[in-house]
Write a protein that holds these residues in place. Structure first.
Motif, short mmCIF file in Angstrom:
data_model
loop_
_atom_site.label_atom_id
_atom_site.label_comp_id
_atom_site.label_asym_id
_atom_site.label_seq_id
_atom_site.Cartn_x
_atom_site.Cartn_y
_atom_site.Cartn_z
N PRO A 1 6.68 -5.80 15.20
CA PRO A 1 5.93 -4.67 14.62
C PRO A 1 4.74 -5.14 13.80
CG PRO A 1 8.30 -4.50 14.18
CD PRO A 1 8.06 -5.87 14.71
N CYS B 1 11.28 -3.83 4.91
CA CYS B 1 10.34 -2.93 5.57
C CYS B 1 10.57 -2.85 7.07
CB CYS B 1 8.91 -3.39 5.29
SG CYS B 1 8.51 -3.47 3.54
N ASP B 2 9.90 -1.88 7.71
CA ASP B 2 10.07 -1.67 9.14
C ASP B 2 9.66 -2.87 9.98
OD1 ASP B 2 10.98 0.85 8.60
OD2 ASP B 2 9.05 1.85 8.93
N ASP B 3 8.74 -3.69 9.47
CA ASP B 3 8.29 -4.85 10.23
C ASP B 3 9.21 -6.05 10.04
OD1 ASP B 3 7.71 -5.57 7.65
OD2 ASP B 3 5.55 -5.81 7.96
N GLY B 4 10.34 -5.84 9.35
CA GLY B 4 11.33 -6.89 9.18
C GLY B 4 11.11 -7.79 7.98
N THR C 1 3.08 -3.94 7.66
CA THR C 1 2.79 -2.74 6.87
C THR C 1 2.06 -3.07 5.57
OG1 THR C 1 4.99 -2.90 5.83
CG2 THR C 1 4.77 -1.50 7.79
N GLN D 1 -1.23 9.69 7.54
CA GLN D 1 0.15 9.69 7.05
C GLN D 1 0.51 11.04 6.44
OE1 GLN D 1 0.40 6.41 4.33
NE2 GLN D 1 0.42 4.86 5.94
#
Length: 381
Positions: free
Chosen positions: A174, A305-308, A177, A354
């Motif tokens: 990903p 976070c979503d990107d790991g 962020t 967003q």
């Protein structure tokens, strides 16, 4: 290879017969640096200590370089206006570290790149230096090496650019962020711990009020207060657009300013934010480190976070929070740019997107829950 002499570094032989290196600078604690002067790990630690103690980075091997070598070009670059004035301070230090790593990189025969003539540099030499690094590291390293190469071309030391056809890895997984954006729960948690009248609280209110980068925030002071507005030129755009920002002081920031005790700062200090001794922070990094301590004291926990990646709440996240709040309030892209100092609508559109996504999703779900036929259709499934 001859021993590299560095400012503030002393060496000694310990009780086990091993040579040790210590960074010693007046007014700061002694720090032992692992490795050998000139090695990548040693120079990373050395440059970091210089930055933290507010010192300039000295030349490496400047007196030993041969004309026409990579070492000689690097030393010349560090003195040239294209480096000292053309690059921001925040860019100079990391790019210099990269170039120094390139100079110390060894060929299969054991010869370091820095001793080779720049005119003989080839594409494969740069590719070898980049191999094994992450996608982001390759991208950043290539930028710095390309800067050195183009300086060599401008000085007549090289006829062509060997970096032109080099492709770096594309990041896997990903998209990053970036810094964590503060939301209301985190802002309130910080405010509850750091009361009005503290520099910690003033820092938060200042960052939220003007959506400033930490470099600007640690320099802004009473001299920028003009009739209830803070007016300054952002550091990042001094060499480009040079635009001036003027932003009204909101009640939360004014309350934080009014609550500060007068004896909290040394005589003659104008900056709003001061260190424990009442003096301006030595650098943006020093302020950032102190703000990190304030976040830890307030119990701010790291977040996966979503990107790991695991991230902490830091000063730059408040800049993002301020822009997000403005987008929620209905500010247009042009209005966001007027506060943030961004140079293009594309850079601030992410905040508007967003907010619009959140509003559109909420409107859609509200319609779903208020339609009886839809409820019946969902229950029958």
């Amino acid at each position: 290879m001859a021993e590299i002499k560095l400012d503030y570094v002393n060496s000694f032989i310990d009780s086990r017969g091993k040579r040790r290196y210590v960074f010693r600078r007046k007014g700061h604690k002694k720090v032992t640096i692992n490795g050998r002067p000139g090695s990548p790990e040693f120079m990373d630690a050395y440059h970091s200590l210089l930055e933290r103690t507010g010192g300039a980075i000295p030349e490496i091997g400047g007196s030993r370089t041969k004309i026409g070598t990579i070492n000689a070009l690097a030393v010349a670059l560090y003195k040239h206006d294209v480096f000292t004035k053309g690059l921001a301070k925040d860019t100079q230090a990391p790019w210099r570290r990269i170039i120094d790593h390139f100079r110390e990189f060894k060929t299969p025969s054991g010869r370091v790149y820095g001793d080779n003539r720049f005119a003989t540099i080839q594409r494969r030499n740069i590719v070898a230096f980049l191999e094994g690094k992450t996608a982001n590291a390759q991208k950043n390293n290539l930028k710095a090496i390309r800067f050195l190469v183009r300086f060599a071309i401008s000085q007549g030391e090289l006829a062509h650019d060997p970096t032109e056809d080099i492709d770096v890895l594309k990041a896997d997984g990903p998209k990053s962020t970036g810094h964590m954006t503060w939301l209301e729960p985190q802002i309130e948690q910080y405010r509850e711990y750091h009361a009005l009248g503290t520099v910690a609280r003033l820092a938060l209110e200042l960052l939220l009020n003007i959506a400033a980068r930490r470099h600007d925030a640690h320099l802004i002071g009473q001299q920028h207060n003009r009739a209830g507005k803070l007016t300054w030129r952002p550091h990042k755009t001094l060499r480009t657009t040079g635009k001036m920002l003027s932003i009204r002081i909101l009640p939360n920031l004014q309350a934080a300013l009014d609550a500060m005790p007068k004896q909290a700062r040394a005589e003659g200090v104008l900056t709003f934010l001061v260190n424990d001794y009442g003096r301006p922070f030595a650098s943006a990094a020093a302020f950032g480190n102190k703000f990190a301590d304030w976040c830890t004291a307030a119990g701010m926990k790291p977040v996966l976070c979503d990107d790991g990646r695991t991230r902490n709440f830091r000063a730059h996240g408040l800049r993002k929070a301020a822009l997000r709040a403005l987008a929620h309030a209905g500010a247009t892209g042009v209005e966001l740019m007027a506060v943030s100092g961004h140079s293009s609508l594309e850079q601030v559109q992410v905040y508007i997107d967003q907010v619009e996504q959140e509003r559109a999703a909420e409107a859609a779900m509200r319609k779903l829950t208020t339609m009886p036929t839809t409820k019946a259709a969902m229950s029958s499934d």
